[in-house]
Design a protein around this motif. Sequence first.
Motif, mmCIF file in Angstrom:
data_model
loop_
_atom_site.group_PDB
_atom_site.id
_atom_site.type_symbol
_atom_site.label_atom_id
_atom_site.label_comp_id
_atom_site.label_asym_id
_atom_site.label_seq_id
_atom_site.Cartn_x
_atom_site.Cartn_y
_atom_site.Cartn_z
ATOM 1 N N ALA A 171 1.450 -2.119 11.166
ATOM 2 C CA ALA A 171 0.048 -2.322 10.833
ATOM 3 C C ALA A 171 -0.358 -1.429 9.720
ATOM 4 C CB ALA A 171 -0.648 -2.552 12.011
ATOM 5 N N GLN A 172 0.059 -0.212 9.712
ATOM 6 C CA GLN A 172 -0.447 0.810 9.081
ATOM 7 C C GLN A 172 0.231 0.417 7.533
ATOM 8 O OE1 GLN A 172 1.682 4.537 9.359
ATOM 9 N NE2 GLN A 172 -0.006 5.803 8.570
ATOM 10 N N GLY A 173 1.535 0.335 7.328
ATOM 11 C CA GLY A 173 2.089 -0.303 6.257
ATOM 12 C C GLY A 173 1.458 -1.462 5.655
ATOM 13 N N HIS A 220 -1.822 -3.412 1.097
ATOM 14 C CA HIS A 220 -3.143 -4.241 0.618
ATOM 15 C C HIS A 220 -3.828 -3.313 -0.103
ATOM 16 C CE1 HIS A 220 -1.675 -8.355 1.709
ATOM 17 N NE2 HIS A 220 -1.172 -7.911 2.689
ATOM 18 N N GLY A 221 -4.182 -2.208 0.311
ATOM 19 C CA GLY A 221 -4.962 -1.271 -0.113
ATOM 20 C C GLY A 221 -4.402 -0.672 -1.703
ATOM 21 N N ARG A 222 -3.364 -1.235 -1.900
ATOM 22 C CA ARG A 222 -2.724 -0.949 -3.403
ATOM 23 C C ARG A 222 -2.705 -1.917 -4.149
ATOM 24 N NH1 ARG A 222 0.217 3.549 -4.403
ATOM 25 N NH2 ARG A 222 2.203 2.471 -5.199
ATOM 26 N N ALA A 223 -3.278 -3.113 -3.699
ATOM 27 C CA ALA A 223 -3.253 -4.451 -4.539
ATOM 28 C C ALA A 223 -3.851 -4.412 -5.986
ATOM 29 C CB ALA A 223 -3.759 -5.584 -3.644
ATOM 30 N N GLN A 256 8.082 0.189 6.831
ATOM 31 C CA GLN A 256 7.660 -1.275 6.571
ATOM 32 C C GLN A 256 6.569 -1.515 5.326
ATOM 33 O OE1 GLN A 256 7.247 -4.444 9.279
ATOM 34 N NE2 GLN A 256 8.266 -3.158 11.001
ATOM 35 N N TYR A 257 6.950 -2.382 4.318
ATOM 36 C CA TYR A 257 6.138 -2.513 3.338
ATOM 37 C C TYR A 257 6.362 -1.850 2.110
ATOM 38 C CZ TYR A 257 3.391 -5.792 6.091
ATOM 39 O OH TYR A 257 3.193 -6.963 7.030
#
Length: 214
Positions: free
Chosen positions: A196-198, A203-206, A148-149
């Motif tokens: 949740a990890q994804g 969002h950490g790569r935003a 996911q993501y």
Amino acid sequence: MAAVAILIPLMRPQNLASVVDSISASTDDYHVVVMAATGPCADAARSLPVTLVEDDGGTWPQRINRGYKATTEPFICTGADDTWFMPGWFEAALIAMNALPNGSGVVGLNDCYNPVGNHFLMARDYVETLGGVMNEPGVAVCELYEHQYCDDDIRATVHFHGRWAMAMDAKIDHRHVGRGMAPMDEIYQIGEATAAQGYAIFHGRAHLWERTPV
């Protein structure tokens, strides 16, 4: 040479023949089906008209990237073993692709489930020059994600480059558990367990998709 390589990480061998039949019926002669699989899934693929990339397992992003590296077609489609292809999908996606700069980018397919598109037609030229992953030319999907993501990551990257189109007439039938069209099997459970990890990774790569003010 086939025009499109349809890449399918195979985890549900019971779906294989039906998915391949849907591709054969909807995509005429200009395609190759590439399946990344191991064990019983690989055994199920051997008797069918597909190119088998036999591996030791892996995530959906890892297997899409393996399929990408094993092909040379000008377009790839990021498929799955719970997606059935519908007539006219490729022609509709190509129309959208040809409207993009240099006819090169990413087109979201209408999977009858996710309105923003989580399966794609991707131009090899786009992947090789700009990258399906930000700052990584030659890589189709970010392998930091379990599942996911990773599609959100593809969309964020292609939006940054201005090479995105959505083709609502390019229909595939995503028979996902979320639509009530499949049981909650082990593969879907893994996706749910790592969601949740994804989300945190995405969002950490935003910052990668932020533009520097001029």
